[in-house]
Write a protein that holds these residues in place. Structure first.
Motif, mmCIF file in Angstrom:
data_model
loop_
_atom_site.group_PDB
_atom_site.id
_atom_site.type_symbol
_atom_site.label_atom_id
_atom_site.label_comp_id
_atom_site.label_asym_id
_atom_site.label_seq_id
_atom_site.Cartn_x
_atom_site.Cartn_y
_atom_site.Cartn_z
ATOM 1 N N ASP A 1 29.794 42.833 36.523
ATOM 2 C CA ASP A 1 28.914 43.671 36.208
ATOM 3 C C ASP A 1 29.744 44.872 36.279
ATOM 4 O O ASP A 1 29.951 45.458 37.435
ATOM 5 N N ASP A 2 29.953 45.508 34.986
ATOM 6 C CA ASP A 2 30.590 46.861 34.944
ATOM 7 C C ASP A 2 29.511 48.009 34.735
ATOM 8 O O ASP A 2 29.989 49.044 34.506
ATOM 9 N N ILE A 3 28.489 47.876 35.336
ATOM 10 C CA ILE A 3 27.461 49.147 35.367
ATOM 11 C C ILE A 3 27.298 49.488 36.787
ATOM 12 O O ILE A 3 26.877 48.688 37.731
ATOM 13 N N ALA A 4 27.733 50.782 36.866
ATOM 14 C CA ALA A 4 27.677 51.132 38.427
ATOM 15 C C ALA A 4 26.537 52.360 38.622
ATOM 16 O O ALA A 4 26.152 52.866 37.174
ATOM 17 N N VAL A 5 25.746 52.460 39.488
ATOM 18 C CA VAL A 5 24.863 53.328 39.546
ATOM 19 C C VAL A 5 25.234 54.795 40.579
ATOM 20 O O VAL A 5 25.712 54.467 41.646
ATOM 21 N N GLU A 6 25.174 55.775 40.097
ATOM 22 C CA GLU A 6 25.478 57.078 40.651
ATOM 23 C C GLU A 6 24.329 57.978 40.872
ATOM 24 O O GLU A 6 23.761 58.522 39.840
ATOM 25 N N ASN A 7 23.576 58.254 41.894
ATOM 26 C CA ASN A 7 22.490 59.004 41.974
ATOM 27 C C ASN A 7 21.265 58.812 41.198
ATOM 28 O O ASN A 7 20.623 59.669 40.638
ATOM 29 N N GLY A 8 21.201 57.544 40.855
ATOM 30 C CA GLY A 8 20.081 56.913 40.087
ATOM 31 C C GLY A 8 20.439 56.839 38.710
ATOM 32 O O GLY A 8 19.609 56.256 37.873
ATOM 33 N N LEU A 9 21.667 57.463 38.152
ATOM 34 C CA LEU A 9 22.189 57.220 36.809
ATOM 35 C C LEU A 9 22.884 56.160 36.699
ATOM 36 O O LEU A 9 23.870 55.900 37.277
ATOM 37 N N LYS A 10 22.973 55.685 35.507
ATOM 38 C CA LYS A 10 23.929 54.317 35.268
ATOM 39 C C LYS A 10 25.243 54.756 34.538
ATOM 40 O O LYS A 10 24.947 55.681 33.503
ATOM 41 N N THR A 14 28.405 53.831 44.017
ATOM 42 C CA THR A 14 29.458 54.431 43.512
ATOM 43 C C THR A 14 29.986 55.326 44.262
ATOM 44 O O THR A 14 29.440 56.449 44.678
ATOM 45 N N TYR A 15 31.161 54.972 44.971
ATOM 46 C CA TYR A 15 31.758 55.794 46.043
ATOM 47 C C TYR A 15 33.389 55.651 46.200
ATOM 48 O O TYR A 15 33.656 54.461 45.955
#
Length: 397
Positions: free
Chosen positions: A185-194, A102-103
């Motif tokens: 798929d609308d689940i993104a990962v930021e620093n290991g968190l969903k 995510t960026y």
């Protein structure tokens, strides 16, 4: 050499472009070619007919947003080059990795693409135009994105500009998929968190990516603390605080939909989490009604109080009032994370508002950190106006 229509500046009005500032203001224009349509690519010339740059023409106080200070053609190859450079920078600084998909890929003027925002959520790109020119070029940009990422890494491109384009422009934008759109798929990962990202109806592109590093800092301060996350929206600060082993995390937002998203994101990462509570209430009322000293870590991340210069004074009073309430309520030894995302509010103005609030409260306050936007929201050194996010982390005795 291109054959674009011309915008010619008044005498001695070319200094700012020679310093690589990317905006041509309407007051600097002497004359232009006939029948230039809004969003059209034009070349900008000095009064002596010296080439200065090419960019998107628009109606308003800013007449041209410069895309290149070289005499180039703005086509798919141009966008491939710019997007490749933007991707390369994010990759080189370690933002793109297995723990973070995510960026922000393009941050307008910061990436030399004024009027364009592109956020990446896993294998979906959300493209947002803030100018008619970028709206007109959306298909070229989409093609360039697919060329840079390849079909294995980019499955969807969602165009989300209904709320960001100039309302006076003679266009009728519609938020929709330019590419893909099936089995998203609308689940993104930021620093290991969903996080579940609602780019269809959510604010901005669906998530506030610009607070990623500040959320990471909050996680480090959260251990054992009772945390209040005001204006929680999707619950980013709340989720990081919970991972940081906070004792209690309370999320507050006036929008019941935002609270629902927060609850879903907490559930996504921690399951049924007894340490988390959520409240759909007015922020000012909630702050004023809580018992003194209930929270020893408070996050104030309100929406922009000022979106234009005419609203600056009222906005500063709003920041002063909000922060005074927090100073009055926070526990001794508490930590306050406080932010402004209003571009028209300077760092000095924001700090003065917070200083005034602290002085009125009579509390002893120390600045621990001065915060800003992360590296994937870069500031063009020739365009200091691009620095919009201001934050302070304060220790309150």
């Amino acid at each position: 050499m291109n054959t674009y229509k011309e915008v010619v500046l008044k005498p001695k009005k070319d200094e700012f472009l020679k310093r690589f500032h990317p905006w041509v203001f309407s007051g600097a224009v002497a004359y232009k070619s006939k029948e230039i349509e809004e969003g059209e690519i034009v070349k900008v010339l000095s009064h002596e007919k010296e080439f200065l740059g090419v960019g998107h023409y628009q109606i308003g106080s800013i007449s041209v947003r410069i895309l290149s200070f070289k005499d180039v053609v703005i086509n798919v190859d141009y966008y491939i080059e710019r997007l490749s450079e933007a991707y390369k920078m994010r990759k080189h600084i370690g933002l793109i990795n297995s723990e973070n998909n995510t960026y922000r890929l393009v941050h307008g003027e910061g990436d030399n693409l004024p009027g364009l925002i592109i956020d990446i959520y896993g294998n979906t790109a959300v493209l947002q135009a803030h100018s008619v020119g970028m709206h007109s070029d959306r298909e070229k940009i989409s093609e360039a994105l697919r060329a840079v990422y390849g079909s294995d890494n980019l499955k969807n491109i969602f165009y989300k500009s209904e709320g960001t384009l100039p309302f006076k422009a003679d266009i009728d934008p519609e938020d929709s998929y330019i590419f893909g759109g099936a089995d998203v798929d609308d689940i993104a990962v930021e620093n290991g968190l969903k996080f579940k990202i609602d780019w269809l109806k959510g604010q901005k592109t669906g998530f506030f990516i610009d607070q990623r590093e500040n959320r990471t800092l909050l996680e480090k301060y959260s251990h054992g603390r009772t945390v209040l996350n005001m204006f929680s929206y999707t619950g980013g600060f709340s989720v990081y605080a919970l991972r940081g082993d906070a004792a209690i995390v309370d999320s507050v937002d006036s929008s019941s939909k935002a609270i629902s998203i927060t609850d879903n994101n907490v559930q996504l990462n921690f399951g049924d989490e007894p340490r988390h509570n959520s409240y759909s209430e007015d922020a000012f009322r909630f702050l004023n009604e809580i018992p003194d000293g209930k929270y020893d870590l408070i996050v104030l991340d309100p929406p922009a109080f000022a979106k234009h210069r005419g609203a600056v004074n009222n906005a500063l009073q709003g920041y002063k009032k909000l922060n005074h309430s927090a100073f009055a309520k926070i526990a001794k030894g508490g930590i306050l994370f406080t932010f402004s995302c209003s571009q028209v509010i300077s760092k000095e103005q924001f700090r003065l508002a917070v200083f005034s609030a602290a002085a009125i409260s009579g509390r002893k306050v120390q600045i621990l950190h001065q915060l800003t936007q992360p590296a994937d929201h870069p500031i063009n050194i020739y365009h200091p106006e691009g620095e919009y996010l201001k934050g302070l982390v304060l220790y309150v005795e």
